[in-house]
Design a protein around this motif. Sequence first.
Motif, mmCIF file in Angstrom:
data_model
loop_
_atom_site.group_PDB
_atom_site.id
_atom_site.type_symbol
_atom_site.label_atom_id
_atom_site.label_comp_id
_atom_site.label_asym_id
_atom_site.label_seq_id
_atom_site.Cartn_x
_atom_site.Cartn_y
_atom_site.Cartn_z
ATOM 1 N N CYS A 53 -23.591 4.688 24.215
ATOM 2 C CA CYS A 53 -22.370 5.136 24.898
ATOM 3 C C CYS A 53 -22.460 6.475 25.121
ATOM 4 O O CYS A 53 -22.575 7.229 24.125
ATOM 5 N N TYR A 55 -20.383 8.612 25.704
ATOM 6 C CA TYR A 55 -18.871 9.719 25.174
ATOM 7 C C TYR A 55 -19.433 10.644 24.132
ATOM 8 O O TYR A 55 -18.693 11.324 23.589
ATOM 9 N N GLY A 56 -20.227 10.182 23.300
ATOM 10 C CA GLY A 56 -20.905 10.879 22.273
ATOM 11 C C GLY A 56 -20.081 11.263 21.273
ATOM 12 O O GLY A 56 -20.164 12.555 20.593
ATOM 13 N N CYS A 57 -19.119 10.368 20.875
ATOM 14 C CA CYS A 57 -18.054 11.063 19.854
ATOM 15 C C CYS A 57 -18.798 11.122 18.560
ATOM 16 O O CYS A 57 -19.592 10.448 18.034
ATOM 17 N N TYR A 59 -18.125 11.009 15.543
ATOM 18 C CA TYR A 59 -18.152 9.994 14.429
ATOM 19 C C TYR A 59 -18.316 8.830 14.636
ATOM 20 O O TYR A 59 -18.473 7.632 13.929
ATOM 21 N N CYS A 60 -18.902 8.325 15.767
ATOM 22 C CA CYS A 60 -19.194 6.804 16.293
ATOM 23 C C CYS A 60 -19.939 6.225 15.234
ATOM 24 O O CYS A 60 -21.144 6.707 14.988
ATOM 25 N N PHE A 76 -28.739 7.257 21.207
ATOM 26 C CA PHE A 76 -27.505 6.503 21.397
ATOM 27 C C PHE A 76 -26.665 7.137 22.686
ATOM 28 O O PHE A 76 -26.023 6.052 23.297
ATOM 29 N N ALA A 108 -18.480 -2.861 20.178
ATOM 30 C CA ALA A 108 -19.588 -1.808 19.329
ATOM 31 C C ALA A 108 -19.532 -0.590 20.630
ATOM 32 O O ALA A 108 -19.679 0.587 19.853
ATOM 33 N N THR A 109 -19.667 -0.617 21.766
ATOM 34 C CA THR A 109 -19.667 0.333 22.647
ATOM 35 C C THR A 109 -18.557 0.417 23.813
ATOM 36 O O THR A 109 -18.119 -0.944 24.017
ATOM 37 N N ASP A 110 -18.243 1.385 24.498
ATOM 38 C CA ASP A 110 -17.078 1.618 25.250
ATOM 39 C C ASP A 110 -17.575 0.707 26.518
ATOM 40 O O ASP A 110 -18.605 1.212 27.279
ATOM 41 N N LYS A 143 -11.855 4.192 25.547
ATOM 42 C CA LYS A 143 -11.341 5.509 25.398
ATOM 43 C C LYS A 143 -11.154 6.103 27.061
ATOM 44 O O LYS A 143 -11.045 7.095 27.401
HETATM 45 S S1 SF4 Z 1 -18.932 3.572 21.383
HETATM 46 FE FE1 SF4 Z 1 -16.536 4.571 20.985
HETATM 47 S S2 SF4 Z 1 -16.792 5.706 19.159
HETATM 48 FE FE2 SF4 Z 1 -18.969 5.237 20.142
HETATM 49 S S3 SF4 Z 1 -19.161 7.057 21.660
HETATM 50 FE FE3 SF4 Z 1 -18.537 5.603 22.806
HETATM 51 S S4 SF4 Z 1 -16.286 5.848 22.834
HETATM 52 FE FE4 SF4 Z 1 -17.119 7.046 21.257
#
Ligand code: SF4
Length: 320
Positions: A53, A55-57, A59-60, A76, A108-110, A143
């Motif tokens: 994903c 988005y690279g959060c 805390y993911c 990832f 699991a992923t967005d 998100k």
């Molecule tokens: S899977 Fe969810 S928490 Fe993980 S990077 Fe993507 S949006 Fe963020």
Amino acid sequence: MPLIGIAKMAAESPVLENKRRVTYLELPAKSFIGACSGKRQIFDWTVNPYRGCEYGCRYCYARYTHEFMELSADDFETRIFAKQWDAAQFRLELRRLAPGDTVAFGTATDCYQPAERRFGLMRRMLEEMHGAVEELVIGITTKSDLVARDVDLLGALARRNDVRVNVTITTHDPALARKLEPFAPSPALRLAAMAKLTAAGVSAGVGVSPVLPLITDTEASLEAVAQAAKAAGARTFWAQPLFLKDSARKVFLPWLEREFPALSTKYAAWYSREAYLKEPYVGWLKERVDRVRQRHGFDERGGHYRPPDWLGPAQMRLFG
Ligand code: SF4
């Protein structure tokens, strides 16, 4: 050692596109809809069209899923695998779902991450589901404001199924969100997407997940998210504290050291042996979240919801 299984498939996956920061690859899909099992099962089925994903959060928790492919926690967010689409296979799998089953997208992923603009797997799946399924509980967690693109299909599905869109908003503060979730749409964009969905009769709610101790767990921070969610038509509001498994810890703790150095010793102590926080913190946060939820009249997690034009089984027979 030679690669086997999913790691071999990932290594052999063709590159579909190289973007500036991210590479898209295509992964053959044995199945699209996974059956859930185990004691903590809260859904019957899960669907994740993409692996990785972008988005690279920070805390993911899902970073570990790239390790199955012998890729790193950093890969990832830069090597994104799209499942190779097979409409016939997906239709076949839909036949296994029974009325009352819960199907969760994006566990699991967005599922509405930027790759969706390129591959459209969510849209194709929803198109296949429309008219083919009924009486399912369909949950989508995201998100991304791209979810509003599918308001037509989600609204149509909601007439025969219980559709719930869970928009994740960890903070209402755009500067903090940019640090925590560097490549995700701003909280304002997510809320605007939610407002479009709810205006069209699609049930939506907000998950403050994860809550970061001493960063986003103040009542003021939760209240700011709740107020904005209420204004966007959210029905539900829930929260859960940060948990850090190994692969997430490797990314999160160095980030914390850079951004919140005064907290790094505390976090290292809390998460050095256990991935999950325990009491009394968990109970304390729950009380706080309950207060916010009650103040705004939110449900906790979903609950039964039918849009005004829902077609019940008797009506469905009449309308075919
Ligand atoms: S899977 Fe969810 S928490 Fe993980 S990077 Fe993507 S949006 Fe963020």
